[in-house]
Design an enzyme around this catalytic site. Structure first.
Site, PDB file in Angstrom:
ATOM      1  N   GLY A   8      48.491  41.276  35.891  1.00  0.00           N
ATOM      2  CA  GLY A   8      48.954  41.776  37.189  1.00  0.00           C
ATOM      3  C   GLY A   8      49.682  40.686  37.961  1.00  0.00           C
ATOM      4  O   GLY A   8      49.264  39.532  37.932  1.00  0.00           O
ATOM      5  N   ILE A  35      44.308  38.052  42.068  1.00  0.00           N
ATOM      6  CA  ILE A  35      43.841  38.333  43.434  1.00  0.00           C
ATOM      7  C   ILE A  35      42.336  38.608  43.423  1.00  0.00           C
ATOM      8  O   ILE A  35      41.704  38.586  44.463  1.00  0.00           O
ATOM      9  CB  ILE A  35      44.596  39.512  44.087  1.00  0.00           C
ATOM     10  CG1 ILE A  35      44.326  40.824  43.348  1.00  0.00           C
ATOM     11  CG2 ILE A  35      46.082  39.226  44.202  1.00  0.00           C
ATOM     12  CD1 ILE A  35      44.629  42.052  44.185  1.00  0.00           C
ATOM     13  N   ASP A  36      41.764  38.867  42.243  1.00  0.00           N
ATOM     14  CA  ASP A  36      40.322  39.144  42.168  1.00  0.00           C
ATOM     15  C   ASP A  36      39.477  37.874  42.376  1.00  0.00           C
ATOM     16  O   ASP A  36      38.300  37.967  42.712  1.00  0.00           O
ATOM     17  CB  ASP A  36      39.958  39.759  40.807  1.00  0.00           C
ATOM     18  CG  ASP A  36      40.553  41.149  40.625  1.00  0.00           C
ATOM     19  OD1 ASP A  36      41.302  41.588  41.520  1.00  0.00           O
ATOM     20  OD2 ASP A  36      40.286  41.786  39.592  1.00  0.00           O
ATOM     21  N   ARG A  70      38.272  44.405  40.131  1.00  0.00           N
ATOM     22  CA  ARG A  70      37.782  45.170  38.983  1.00  0.00           C
ATOM     23  C   ARG A  70      36.301  44.889  38.685  1.00  0.00           C
ATOM     24  O   ARG A  70      35.501  45.800  38.603  1.00  0.00           O
ATOM     25  CB  ARG A  70      38.612  44.773  37.765  1.00  0.00           C
ATOM     26  CG  ARG A  70      38.730  45.841  36.733  1.00  0.00           C
ATOM     27  CD  ARG A  70      39.229  45.250  35.453  1.00  0.00           C
ATOM     28  NE  ARG A  70      40.632  44.881  35.454  1.00  0.00           N
ATOM     29  CZ  ARG A  70      41.616  45.689  35.063  1.00  0.00           C
ATOM     30  NH1 ARG A  70      41.353  46.914  34.703  1.00  0.00           N
ATOM     31  NH2 ARG A  70      42.854  45.255  35.038  1.00  0.00           N
TER      32      ARG A  70
HETATM   33  O1  F6P Z   1      43.437  42.036  38.081  1.00  0.00           O
HETATM   34  C1  F6P Z   1      44.144  42.236  39.253  1.00  0.00           C
HETATM   35  C2  F6P Z   1      44.164  43.709  39.614  1.00  0.00           C
HETATM   36  O2  F6P Z   1      44.905  43.854  40.812  1.00  0.00           O
HETATM   37  C3  F6P Z   1      42.776  44.347  39.771  1.00  0.00           C
HETATM   38  O3  F6P Z   1      42.198  44.072  41.012  1.00  0.00           O
HETATM   39  C4  F6P Z   1      43.091  45.805  39.552  1.00  0.00           C
HETATM   40  O4  F6P Z   1      41.982  46.513  39.044  1.00  0.00           O
HETATM   41  C5  F6P Z   1      44.188  45.766  38.532  1.00  0.00           C
HETATM   42  O5  F6P Z   1      44.788  44.490  38.615  1.00  0.00           O
HETATM   43  C6  F6P Z   1      45.232  46.833  38.742  1.00  0.00           C
HETATM   44  O6  F6P Z   1      46.145  46.762  37.721  1.00  0.00           O
HETATM   45  P1  F6P Z   1      47.541  47.549  37.638  1.00  0.00           P
HETATM   46  O7  F6P Z   1      48.572  46.675  38.304  1.00  0.00           O
HETATM   47  O8  F6P Z   1      47.785  47.673  36.188  1.00  0.00           O
HETATM   48  O9  F6P Z   1      47.394  48.832  38.376  1.00  0.00           O
END
Ligand code: F6P
Length: 346
Positions: free
Chosen positions: A11, A126-127, A171
């Site tokens: 991400g 960001i997690d 997550r």
């Molecule tokens: O790992 C970073 C994150 O923003 C998580 O917080 C979230 O679950 C996931 O990526 C969302 O991913 P995507 O951009 O594939 O929707």
């Protein structure tokens, strides 16, 4: 001229460009040629590259996203793909590669390194949940975005006597919800590390209203474990399809919570899902400085001939840790920190 590669995987988040800029500036200063691999590991699989010089990174420090693009490609999902990745690594004549990413990207970096291909990892997400470092690129900006949103929701919640439920990314770890909820004055924060149930949530909100407060702000991590007493009791999924690293797409827990809460309390309830807004826009000063430090350090390690390391912030100092040691573990919210936030609940 020896050549260093750089990629961003997983991400996106604010601060990636600051890290790319740092890698290029330090590498050029040490006399290396630099190439960017486009869209994460997909760039390695497809040999999709771009030459990077001082001009290509000029002006990108405050920009969100990543000039290299990103993807969730996993070159180790099969032996054939891994062989292609390794062949391309050789053909691209890389002295070493800087992989800027989260747990999945760093996992691939560790495997390549184990297989004899020099890689240095730079932690971003960001997690904020990567083991071995106290800070990850993007986290501080996301906390600030979420805090700003919670501040704004206060005035509208109060005007309408409403319960506002704010769904925040995260997550596996609740860092983002916890820190933004604490900073934004949330009346309840729900995170994956501290499972709860609908009874306990409604009790807290009812108690608050009984002491004269006409509105409430509930911050909920997308990965929060809430027992609703029914089928939705575990994680709420937006999309049950797995990505190449085996992750489902989370999202929707706030909606389920809102409907249950409303049915029990009859309080007017609304949902705000911050979603990818948390990953957009310009990085904070902290994230820019962090990314600059980590990017420079990554190239310094390559110059020293090191591989299989992740640059990190530990005990307030920039350092490097064993990449393998980071894998399979997550930096989760500890109970003590949650207990502090709890003081402000209700
Ligand atoms: O790992 C970073 C994150 O923003 C998580 O917080 C979230 O679950 C996931 O990526 C969302 O991913 P995507 O951009 O594939 O929707």
């Amino acid at each position: 001229m020896e050549r260093i590669g750089v990629l961003t995987g997983g991400g996106d988040c604010p601060g990636l460009n600051a890290a790319i800029r740092a890698v290029v500036r330090k590498a050029r200063a040490l006399g290396y040629d630099v190439i960017g691999l486009r869209r994460g590991w997909r760039g390695l699989m497809e040999k999709d590259i771009v030459s990077l010089n001082l001009d290509s990174v000029s002006g990108i420090l405050p920009k969100g996203g990543t000039i290299l693009g990103t993807s969730r490609t996993n070159p180790y999902k099969s032996a054939e793909d891994a062989a292609v990745a390794q062949k391309n690594f050789k053909e691209l004549q890389l002295k070493a590669l800087v992989a800027i990413g989260g747990e999945d990207t760093l996992g691939v970096a560790a495997k390549l390194s184990r297989d004899g291909f020099p890689v240095i990892g730079v932690p971003k997400t960001i997690d904020g949940d990567i083991w071995g470092t106290e800070a990850t690129i993007g986290f501080d900006t996301a906390v600030n975005i979420a805090t700003d949103a919670i501040d704004r929701l206060h005035s509208t919640a109060e005007s309408h006597d409403r319960v506002m439920i704010v769904e925040i990314m995260g997550r596996h770890a609740g860092w983002l919800a916890l820190r933004s909820g604490l900073a934004g004055g949330a009346d309840l924060i729900l995170i994956p590390e501290v499972p709860t149930n609908i009874q306990s949530i409604t009790e807290t909100i009812i108690k608050r209203h009984k002491r004269g407060k006409n509105f409430s702000i509930v911050v909920v991590s997308e990965g929060a474990k809430v027992d609703f007493g029914e089928a939705e009791s575990t994680e709420v999924l937006k999309n049950a399809e797995l990505d190449e690293f085996g992750h489902v797409s989370l999202g929707g827990v706030a909606n389920v919570l809102a409907s249950k809460l409303k049915a029990i309390t009859h309080f007017d309830t609304r949902v705000t899902t911050l979603g990818h807004v948390q990953r957009g826009g310009t990085p904070t000063a902290f994230d820019r400085a962090l990314a600059s430090h980590l990017g420079v350090l990554a190239v310094s390690l390559i110059h020293q001939g090191k591989s299989g390391r992740m640059v990190a912030l530990k005990d307030g100092r920039f350092t490097d840790v064993d990449l393998e040691g980071v894998l399979g573990k997550l930096r989760l919210v500890d109970e003590g920190e949650y207990r502090v936030a709890e003081v402000f609940f209700g």
